[in-house]
Structure formats: C-alpha cells, structure tokens
Design a protein around this motif. Structure first.
Motif, mmCIF file in Angstrom:
data_model
loop_
_atom_site.group_PDB
_atom_site.id
_atom_site.type_symbol
_atom_site.label_atom_id
_atom_site.label_comp_id
_atom_site.label_asym_id
_atom_site.label_seq_id
_atom_site.Cartn_x
_atom_site.Cartn_y
_atom_site.Cartn_z
ATOM 1 N N ALA A 98 0.865 -1.181 0.000
ATOM 2 C CA ALA A 98 0.000 0.000 0.000
ATOM 3 C C ALA A 98 0.899 1.227 0.000
ATOM 4 O O ALA A 98 1.989 1.210 0.575
ATOM 5 C CB ALA A 98 -0.904 0.001 1.230
ATOM 6 N N PHE A 99 0.443 2.282 -0.649
ATOM 7 C CA PHE A 99 1.227 3.512 -0.679
ATOM 8 C C PHE A 99 0.288 4.686 -0.899
ATOM 9 O O PHE A 99 -0.851 4.528 -1.336
ATOM 10 C CB PHE A 99 2.303 3.465 -1.769
ATOM 11 C CG PHE A 99 1.783 3.236 -3.161
ATOM 12 C CD1 PHE A 99 1.518 4.303 -4.002
ATOM 13 C CD2 PHE A 99 1.565 1.949 -3.629
ATOM 14 C CE1 PHE A 99 1.042 4.098 -5.285
ATOM 15 C CE2 PHE A 99 1.093 1.730 -4.915
ATOM 16 C CZ PHE A 99 0.828 2.798 -5.746
ATOM 17 N N ILE B 150 -4.975 6.399 -0.930
ATOM 18 C CA ILE B 150 -4.307 5.108 -0.728
ATOM 19 C C ILE B 150 -4.460 4.271 -1.993
ATOM 20 O O ILE B 150 -5.554 4.143 -2.543
ATOM 21 C CB ILE B 150 -4.898 4.353 0.476
ATOM 22 C CG1 ILE B 150 -4.713 5.169 1.756
ATOM 23 C CG2 ILE B 150 -4.239 2.976 0.598
ATOM 24 C CD1 ILE B 150 -5.414 4.581 2.966
ATOM 25 N N TRP B 151 -3.361 3.705 -2.426
ATOM 26 C CA TRP B 151 -3.325 2.803 -3.573
ATOM 27 C C TRP B 151 -2.743 1.474 -3.114
ATOM 28 O O TRP B 151 -1.962 1.423 -2.153
ATOM 29 C CB TRP B 151 -2.473 3.397 -4.692
ATOM 30 C CG TRP B 151 -3.144 4.545 -5.375
ATOM 31 C CD1 TRP B 151 -3.364 5.793 -4.861
ATOM 32 C CD2 TRP B 151 -3.713 4.553 -6.674
ATOM 33 N NE1 TRP B 151 -4.019 6.575 -5.763
ATOM 34 C CE2 TRP B 151 -4.246 5.843 -6.889
ATOM 35 C CE3 TRP B 151 -3.813 3.602 -7.684
ATOM 36 C CZ2 TRP B 151 -4.870 6.197 -8.083
ATOM 37 C CZ3 TRP B 151 -4.432 3.963 -8.867
ATOM 38 C CH2 TRP B 151 -4.953 5.238 -9.054
ATOM 39 N N ARG C 229 -4.326 -0.392 -7.707
ATOM 40 C CA ARG C 229 -5.757 -0.116 -7.532
ATOM 41 C C ARG C 229 -5.932 0.988 -6.500
ATOM 42 O O ARG C 229 -5.308 0.959 -5.443
ATOM 43 C CB ARG C 229 -6.483 -1.362 -7.039
ATOM 44 C CG ARG C 229 -6.459 -2.492 -8.047
ATOM 45 C CD ARG C 229 -7.263 -3.648 -7.558
ATOM 46 N NE ARG C 229 -6.578 -4.250 -6.408
ATOM 47 C CZ ARG C 229 -7.081 -5.208 -5.665
ATOM 48 N NH1 ARG C 229 -8.275 -5.685 -5.912
ATOM 49 N NH2 ARG C 229 -6.404 -5.719 -4.669
ATOM 50 N N GLN C 230 -6.794 1.924 -6.795
ATOM 51 C CA GLN C 230 -7.070 3.017 -5.867
ATOM 52 C C GLN C 230 -8.040 2.525 -4.796
ATOM 53 O O GLN C 230 -9.082 1.965 -5.100
ATOM 54 C CB GLN C 230 -7.659 4.206 -6.614
ATOM 55 C CG GLN C 230 -7.772 5.447 -5.776
ATOM 56 C CD GLN C 230 -8.172 6.665 -6.591
ATOM 57 O OE1 GLN C 230 -8.365 6.589 -7.806
ATOM 58 N NE2 GLN C 230 -8.299 7.785 -5.925
ATOM 59 N N VAL C 231 -7.700 2.738 -3.512
ATOM 60 C CA VAL C 231 -8.514 2.267 -2.393
ATOM 61 C C VAL C 231 -9.404 3.381 -1.851
ATOM 62 O O VAL C 231 -10.542 3.146 -1.486
ATOM 63 C CB VAL C 231 -7.620 1.688 -1.269
ATOM 64 C CG1 VAL C 231 -8.434 1.248 -0.082
ATOM 65 C CG2 VAL C 231 -6.779 0.537 -1.807
ATOM 66 N N THR C 232 -8.880 4.604 -1.780
ATOM 67 C CA THR C 232 -9.678 5.747 -1.329
ATOM 68 C C THR C 232 -9.792 6.738 -2.476
ATOM 69 O O THR C 232 -8.991 6.714 -3.413
ATOM 70 C CB THR C 232 -9.049 6.447 -0.112
ATOM 71 O OG1 THR C 232 -7.772 6.983 -0.483
ATOM 72 C CG2 THR C 232 -8.887 5.493 1.062
ATOM 73 N N GLN C 233 -10.789 7.605 -2.390
ATOM 74 C CA GLN C 233 -10.953 8.617 -3.427
ATOM 75 C C GLN C 233 -11.209 9.964 -2.773
ATOM 76 O O GLN C 233 -12.076 10.093 -1.902
ATOM 77 C CB GLN C 233 -12.118 8.260 -4.337
ATOM 78 C CG GLN C 233 -12.210 9.159 -5.537
ATOM 79 C CD GLN C 233 -13.217 8.641 -6.553
ATOM 80 O OE1 GLN C 233 -13.927 7.681 -6.309
ATOM 81 N NE2 GLN C 233 -13.275 9.286 -7.688
#
Length: 85
Positions: free
Chosen positions: A23-24, A34-35, A67-71
């Motif tokens: 995660a980064f 977060i990705w 993959r993008q986790v937050t937007q």
C-alpha cells in the motif's frame, strides 16, 4: 529492487503482514489517496543451458496494476500508512 509504479507523486509504502501487497500514498489526482498493488513474486534464476534443465523463462513483470482504495481522501502524506488487523 523493482519498480511498482511509474505514475504520480508516491510516498509512504508499507507491506501487508503477509507480504503479498504493498500500500502507498499517491497524489495522482492532486490529493493523496491510498493505492494498493500486488507484490510480484521473485523470479527463479534461469537454469544454465547444457545442464539438462529447462529455462525458467522470462522473469515476472516488475510492476502490477495499482488499484485506488480511497478517493478524494486528502490524506496527510507526512503521517504515512500502517496495516492493522
């Protein structure tokens, strides 16, 4: 060492407890979110020709699709990330 992304301003990488994910934080869209990217497995070293074994083939690709986790999270990049159960 392997590249895992070539897009955006990235920071604060952290491995998952099982070592399968990274995660980064990335500011690809202007704000930090977060990705998540799967960790490519280590490639086995090729078997030298003439040794009777087959070659292991090409190494595993260096990068997976993130993959993008937050937007629009607007996360504080200085605080970093950590995994919790």
């Amino acid at each position: 060492q392997r590249p895992v992304t070539t897009s955006g301003l990235n920071r604060a990488p952290v491995w998952s407890p099982d070592g399968q994910w990274l995660a980064f934080l990335s500011a690809r869209a202007g704000a930090f979110d977060i990705w998540l990217v799967g960790a490519p497995p280590d490639a086995a070293p090729p078997v030298p020709s003439g040794s009777g074994g087959a070659s292991s083939g090409p190494p595993t690709p260096a990068a997976s699709v993130a993959r993008q986790v937050t937007q629009n999270g607007g996360l504080d990049a200085a605080s970093g990330l950590s995994w919790a159960r």
